[in-house]
Motif scaffolding. Structure first.
Motif, short mmCIF file in Angstrom:
data_model
loop_
_atom_site.label_atom_id
_atom_site.label_comp_id
_atom_site.label_asym_id
_atom_site.label_seq_id
_atom_site.Cartn_x
_atom_site.Cartn_y
_atom_site.Cartn_z
N ALA A 1 22.53 -10.87 24.30
CA ALA A 1 21.09 -11.06 24.13
C ALA A 1 20.55 -10.17 23.02
N GLN A 2 20.98 -8.90 23.02
CA GLN A 2 20.47 -7.97 22.01
C GLN A 2 20.96 -8.34 20.61
N ASN A 3 22.21 -8.78 20.50
CA ASN A 3 22.75 -9.15 19.20
C ASN A 3 22.08 -10.40 18.64
N ILE A 4 21.87 -11.41 19.49
CA ILE A 4 21.23 -12.64 19.01
C ILE A 4 19.80 -12.34 18.57
N LEU A 5 19.08 -11.55 19.36
CA LEU A 5 17.70 -11.24 19.00
C LEU A 5 17.65 -10.46 17.67
N SER A 6 18.56 -9.49 17.51
CA SER A 6 18.59 -8.71 16.26
C SER A 6 18.92 -9.61 15.08
N PHE A 7 19.87 -10.52 15.28
CA PHE A 7 20.24 -11.46 14.21
C PHE A 7 19.04 -12.30 13.78
N LEU A 8 18.33 -12.82 14.76
CA LEU A 8 17.18 -13.68 14.44
C LEU A 8 16.04 -12.89 13.81
N LYS A 9 15.76 -11.70 14.36
CA LYS A 9 14.68 -10.89 13.79
C LYS A 9 14.95 -10.51 12.33
N SER A 10 16.21 -10.24 12.05
CA SER A 10 16.55 -9.77 10.71
C SER A 10 16.50 -10.88 9.68
N ASN A 11 16.63 -12.11 10.11
CA ASN A 11 16.74 -13.20 9.15
C ASN A 11 15.57 -14.18 9.19
N CYS A 12 14.91 -14.29 10.32
CA CYS A 12 13.72 -15.16 10.40
C CYS A 12 12.50 -14.30 10.06
N THR A 13 12.32 -14.04 8.80
CA THR A 13 11.32 -13.06 8.38
C THR A 13 10.03 -13.68 7.86
N LYS A 14 10.07 -14.95 7.49
CA LYS A 14 8.90 -15.56 6.85
C LYS A 14 8.07 -16.33 7.88
N GLU A 15 6.84 -15.92 8.01
CA GLU A 15 5.94 -16.63 8.92
C GLU A 15 5.61 -18.00 8.36
N GLY A 16 5.49 -18.97 9.27
CA GLY A 16 5.16 -20.31 8.84
C GLY A 16 6.39 -21.13 8.50
N HIS A 17 7.54 -20.48 8.36
CA HIS A 17 8.76 -21.21 8.05
C HIS A 17 9.44 -21.65 9.34
N THR A 18 10.09 -22.82 9.28
CA THR A 18 10.86 -23.32 10.41
C THR A 18 12.34 -23.04 10.13
#
Length: 1233
Positions: A403-420
């Motif tokens: 859970a912690q690794n997936i969340l860190s992966f997504l936080k680090s790469n899904c950085t642009k608001e409004g993007h899908t």
């Protein structure tokens, strides 16, 4: 949803007991397991789990019915698929027969719990998606999810590729994604149909759950005819299993123009209303038609039976769940599962059951085993025992790491608001890829093909609204709000969603504080503190610096260059802290730093303009409006001063203005564009226009402080034009808005006054005034759609006439004061009221002085005419009226100092009136007239009133001294005129002398010679002159008076006293040698007059001796005269200017020569008389040695004086040198005596 939402309170439930680390509800509790922390101790390692039910649509929990062995689950129960009172409206969802979660399920939850989004929650998603992510390392099945970022929150939704591509085949909407998928991921894609076994298992599960709620616990199969219904129902269930994907989100066409989209009422929108209007809190259940239509038609509704705030370790998640929970009797809360006895529980199933129970805070699991649909047995398992089941062993610590690794992966790469973002793992693959669908979609022609665009934009907007509505919101979050709104606007089509865009731009403008324009620029600093807690879409993505290179794409296959990031092996997810989020929850971003006021206001106006464009574009009657080009400047309407009628025309315009203000109180409204009062366009445009007027006001104030008065007038004109339009649209004028108008007019008055006082730079001011930016032109164009904007033209024209500018300034202040009389604003804003009255008093003083100076100029030009002209008298009246009103203004606010100054100016006006009456009659026959006396006495009265107004000198020493000086001058002038032009035709000589004496003494009273100040030398010169004049008057009286010896003696004493005082004061002054010499000569003449009336030689000798002593004391005056003569002949020295330069100008050589000749003759006369008187005395008495020495000395000096005066070629300095030498000898001779 019509169901109630719980507050999510965390108080312990009544009767709750701890069991295995989980808190349970008592048997009688009717709600879901409530906000109790739960800690499971499994295998020696601790996994922290805490669940808080935020919302529940479930009915009171009922005990499950334990089915008898051999019950055939293939037969449907009598209540199958029917609504039940026990189940309530959510019954079908509870029993698992409803459609699976919709594509935008996370958005539905986010809308309902907007407070949690962006701040407190890391993830918002369906529990099924959470489970699917945590099972990635254990499962070979494919994963396809859409990820969106809002602040620190990630929204996860299932992205059903099969359903999308089926739609693409029908409509062509998703062809770009299908092509991308086939090119990079699965070249031979085809739709995979679900097996019959899948539908069979779903059917018996549904029937099992319906059996389990029967009260008697017995199976009640329906007649065989129902089997057909079973078959058809199963088909329906299968058909509806995949939620239908929506078309690209479009607004219903009439929504943007429908007045009903806004709330009822005709009150103008306040900022908080604008925010709240389009982002209602979940409890209010009054979302606008705009969002209701969108949510209902696009699947944005929160359809989960319960929403749970689940904290798993340090991860906070808002989870939606439909898991059926039963309770009652021995088992207050259990989950019920159906298992095929022939298939053992595997790891995936165990994780599934364990996570469901953790999320819903259910302490136990009840499993019913069956074989081919025939019930075999039940088994009770505690939640903490699930990870240790046979064939289903797994480590809860590993699940936590995943859970912690997936969340860190997504936080680090899904950085642009409004993007899908698209998180994808192919079936059977170990590689997880993350794509940015927005970037891929932008390569197509229509960015709105992304169906997530509208839901994301609305969510960004709602989160920003929610943050704006929080009154305790710190300014450090303004960067976050701004980014949310900018991304929202970027996502939306201006033509389709004008209302949201207009509102977003208004809120962007509200982020910049304009309420206090005079604050220092450092006041913006709080916006930049703690800026690491906000984020920005503009920030470049930082390269990953993780030491393990967890998602570096350098070694990726060439086909993967479109991926944002890649997890090369799902096994990495099980490694503790394999992925560390290098981007903290929010990448750093600061609220834009505005280095000056103008930059801040320009940003505000840019947002206001975009908002106005959105509103204007949505109004139906655009075609009916007169065509206007925004790029063409609006012509400035100048009027000729003569045509406008000057101050008289202003009176008429002011009357019209005040009538208009009165009509606004009655609620009149007129719009040229045809906007309906109460519509969203009407309310939004009102707020945008008001914001623009505030921004222009602040710009004008800033320009004023920079002394750019032409620019300041242009900005205040735009502010007043905005306000005029607001007045035309407003149905009910708020007192706050009236106060703004009063402030605008006050500033306008200040600017007009400064323009009047800086007439030298008129050309530069005019150039600044006429300049217009394109932005200002476009805003003005939008304003002209609603009104002519000419309501305040009288106040904002740049006139070339000084009188007109002063009059306009005065009218602005008067209008501001009149507005304060409305709605009792005067008492509500006392400080502003005082400032307006001060300015009114000041401008009336300025106008009064202007008219007074004009009258003085006319008087100086009047040479031939001997009578006062009508024009002069009119100017006096105007000036007096202005002073009188100004005095009243200052007295009404207890401003004694300024009232005293205006009284002083009124006194000066009276003196000018007196001077105007002095020219009548022949100069030789001129007498001091009664009119002069009348006006001088009036002047004295006003000066005395000024002193009474001040009270004491301590109140304002400078003003006090000034008034005293003017009063002293008035008395002195009056006495001098009476003395020089004695009105002998009307008064007796004695009466005139008495009045002169009284006036001189009063002048002396108000002439402060002792206080050290810049005016002290002037006061000393004035006092010396008064004493000199009084002494001369008494000397003259003594010469001309015959008879009364008492009066003669009194005059003699007074003359001697005043001559002495005059000599002493002139002696103190360093630059009045001629005046000192004249006084001393008059004193000598006075001694000679006394000597002429004496009979005895002794008395005469004594008087002569005194006269010679006076002569000796004039040596100082001659030394001063000689020094000045030397300076004039040589180079001028750069010494400090004397403070009495105006009172005693440079030496008059003719006067010096005249005084020198008189002095020489009088000295010779005194010496001769002395010799004559001493010679006879010597004959009588030969023993007086002193007299012999004096006689000898006097003879010697007399002979030298005669020789010196006989020479005609002696220069003036030489003559003075001789006199100084002789006076030295005379002084030594006197000393010997």
């Amino acid at each position: 949803m019509g169901d109630s939402k719980e507050a999510g309170a965390e108080a312990p439930s009544a009767g709750a007991t701890a069991r295995g680390g989980l808190s349970l509800l008592s048997q009688g509790e009717s709600e879901e397991p409530c906000a109790q922390g739960s800690a499971l101790f499994l295998g020696g390692s601790e996994v922290k789990s805490r669940a808080v039910v935020k919302y529940s649509a479930a009915p009171p929990r009922a005990a499950f019915a334990r089915l008898e062995e051999k019950t055939d689950l293939k037969l449907p129960p009598a209540n199958w698929l029917r609504e039940s009172a026990k189940l309530g409206p959510a019954g079908t969802a509870i029993l698992g027969t409803s459609k699976k979660s919709k594509p935008f399920s996370s958005f539905g939850m986010a809308y309902d719990f907007i407070d949690s989004v962006g701040n407190d929650v890391d993830v918002v998603s369906d529990s099924e998606n959470i489970k699917k992510l945590l099972k990635i390392p254990y499962s070979k099945s494919h994963v396809s999810m859409a990820v969106h970022r809002v602040g620190r929150t990630l929204l996860l939704d299932e992205l059903d590729i099969q359903e999308l591509f089926m739609r693409s085949s029908q409509t062509g909407d998703w062809t770009w994604l299908k092509e991308f998928y086939q090119r990079l991921i699965d070249q031979k894609w085809q739709r995979k149909k679900k097996s019959k076994e899948h539908w069979y298992q779903k059917a018996i599960l549904s029937k099992f759950l319906y059996y389990s709620i029967n009260g008697d616990g017995a199976a009640q199969p329906v007649p065989s005819a129902a089997e057909q219904r079973e078959s058809s129902s199963s088909d329906q269930t299968g058909d509806s299993d995949g939620a239908s994907w929506p078309a690209p989100f479009e607004m219903p066409s009439p929504v943007s123009e429908d007045p009903s989209a806004s709330s009822q009422g005709s009150e103008p929108l306040e900022p908080s209303y604008i925010v709240g209007h389009l982002a209602s809190a979940p409890k209010e259940q009054n979302l606008t038609t705009l969002f209701n239509d969108g949510e209902n038609s696009q699947g944005l509704k929160n359809d989960f039976v319960r929403n749970i705030l689940w904290t798993f370790e340090d991860i906070h998640m808002l989870v939606g769940s439909n898991m059926p929970i039963f309770g009652g009797g021995r088992y207050p809360a259990v989950s019920l599962r159906l298992r095929d006895n022939n298939k053992p529980i595997n790891v995936l199933t165990g994780i599934d059951y364990w996570l469901d129970n953790l999320i819903c805070n259910v302490p136990e699991l009840v499993m019913c085993f069956h074989v081919n649909g025939i019930v075999q047995k039940y088994e009770m398992i505690k939640t903490e025992e699930i990870p240790n089941l046979e064939n289903s062993n797994f480590s809860t610590k590993v699940i936590k790491d995943i859970a912690q690794n997936i969340l860190s992966f997504l936080k680090s790469n899904c950085t642009k608001e409004g993007h899908t973002y698209w998180l994808f793992k192919a079936s059977g693959s170990d590689i997880v890829k993350l794509y940015d669908l927005t970037t891929l979609c932008e390569e197509t022609e229509d960015k709105y093909q992304n169906p997530f665009t509208m839901p994301v934009a609305i969510l960004l907007y709602k989160v920003a609204c929610n943050m704006m509505m929080k009154k305790n919101q710190n300014k450090k979050h303004y960067g976050t709000i701004r980014t949310l709104l900018l991304n929202c606007v970027k996502l939306l089509d201006k033509s389709r969603h004008p209302q949201i865009i207009a509102s977003a731009n208004y809120m962007l403008s509200e982020l910049f504080q304009l309420d206090e324009p005079k604050k220092e620029e450092s006041s913006e600093s709080p916006l930049n503190e703690n800026s690491d807690e906000s984020y920005s879409e503009e920030e470049e993505e930082m390269p990953d610096s993780d030491e393990n290179g967890s998602y570096c794409t350098s070694s990726d296959p060439p086909d993967d260059n479109k991926a944002v990031a890649i997890i090369k092996s799902v096994g990495e997810l099980s490694v503790p802290e394999k992925y560390k989020s290098i981007h903290q929850i929010r990448p750093s971003c600061a609220f834009p730093v505005c280095h000056d006021t103008e930059e801040r206001c320009r940003l505000v106006l840019s947002y206001v303009l975009e908002g106005l464009k959105s509103v204007d574009s949505s109004i139906k009657k655009e075609s009916d409006l007169p065509a206007a080009d925004p790029s063409t400047p609006i012509p400035l309407k100048y009027e000729d001063e003569s045509a406008r009628g000057g101050p008289e025309g202003l009176e008429k315009q002011m009357a019209l203005f005040l009538d208009k203000m009165g009509s606004l109180q009655k609620g009149n409204c007129s719009s040229q564009s045809g906007m309906t009062p109460g519509s969203w366009q009407h309310k939004m445009k009102l707020q945008l226009i008001l914001k623009s007027s505030k921004a222009y006001y602040v710009l004008s104030d800033a320009a004023m402080s920079l002394q750019k008065y032409g620019r300041a007038l242009r900005y205040i004109k735009l502010a007043l034009q905005s306000h005029d339009t607001y007045c035309c649209l407003c149905t009910n004028m708020l007192s706050e808005v009236l106060l703004f108008l009063s402030q605008y007019l006050t500033l306008c008055g200040d600017i007009q006054l400064m323009l009047a006082q800086n007439a030298n730079n008129r050309a530069a001011h005019l150039e600044e005034f006429n300049y217009q930016t394109k932005e200002d032109q476009e805003i003005l164009h939008s304003l002209h759609r609603e009104s002519s904007c000419q309501g305040f033209a009288w106040a904002t024209d740049l006139s070339t006439d000084l009188e007109s500018q002063l009059s306009v300034s005065c009218k602005c202040y008067e209008a501001a004061n009149e507005i304060l009389q409305f709605s009792d604003l005067k008492s509500q804003n006392p400080e502003h009221y005082v400032q307006v009255l001060k300015r009114m008093g000041n401008i009336r003083n300025e106008i009064g002085v202007f008219y007074m100076n004009q009258a003085a100029a006319l008087q100086s030009e009047r040479v031939v005419s001997k009578s006062v002209s009508t024009a002069e008298q009119q100017l006096w009246k105007k000036s007096f009226s202005c002073f009188e009103k100004g005095i009243h203004n200052f007295e009404s606010i207890d401003d004694a100092t300024n009232a005293a100054l205006l009284l002083c100016n009124t006194g000066r006006l009276m003196r000018i009136c007196a001077q105007a009456h002095c020219g009548a009659g022949d100069e030789f026959k001129r007498e001091f007239s009664p009119e002069e006396g009348l006006y001088y006495n009036k002047a004295v009265d006003y000066y005395l009133k000024a002193l009474r107004s001040l009270g004491t000198r301590d109140r304002h020493p400078a003003v006090w001294d000034s008034v005293n000086w003017e009063l002293s001058t008035t008395y002195f002038t009056m006495a001098t005129l009476q003395q020089d032009y004695a009105p002998l035709s009307r008064k007796a000589q004695e009466q005139i002398e008495k009045e002169v004496s009284e006036a001189m003494m009063k002048s002396l009273k108000y002439c402060d010679v002792d206080s050290a100040s810049a005016r002290q030398p002037l006061c000393q010169y004035r006092a010396a002159t008064i004493h000199h004049r009084l002494a001369s008057m008494y000397h003259s009286c003594l010469r001309n008076q015959v008879g009364d010896e008492y009066l003669r003696k009194q005059h003699r004493v007074l003359a001697d006293l005043h001559y002495g005082q005059a000599g002493r004061l002139f002696q103190l002054l360093k630059d009045t040698p001629c005046e000192l010499l004249r006084v001393q000569l008059e004193r000598v003449a006075f001694a000679e007059f006394q000597m002429s009336s004496q009979n005895s030689n002794v008395g005469k000798l004594k008087t002569l001796s005194g006269a010679l002593d006076i002569m000796v004391r004039t040596k100082h005056a001659f030394q001063l005269i000689r020094k000045e003569l030397v300076e004039e002949l040589g180079q001028p020295k750069s010494e400090e200017p004397t403070p009495v330069a105006d009172a005693a100008p440079g030496l008059n050589r003719e006067e010096v020569l005249k005084l020198l000749s008189i002095f020489e003759s009088r000295l010779a006369f005194l010496l001769l008389q002395s010799i004559k008187l001493l010679s006879p005395a010597k004959k009588k008495t030969s023993n007086n040695v002193e007299e012999d020495v004096a006689l000898k000395t006097n003879k010697h000096i007399y002979s030298q004086l005669l020789r010196a005066t006989a020479s005609k070629n002696t220069s003036l300095p030489e003559r003075i040198d001789v006199l100084v030498h002789l006076l030295d000898q005379l002084a030594r001779g006197s000393a010997v005596q």
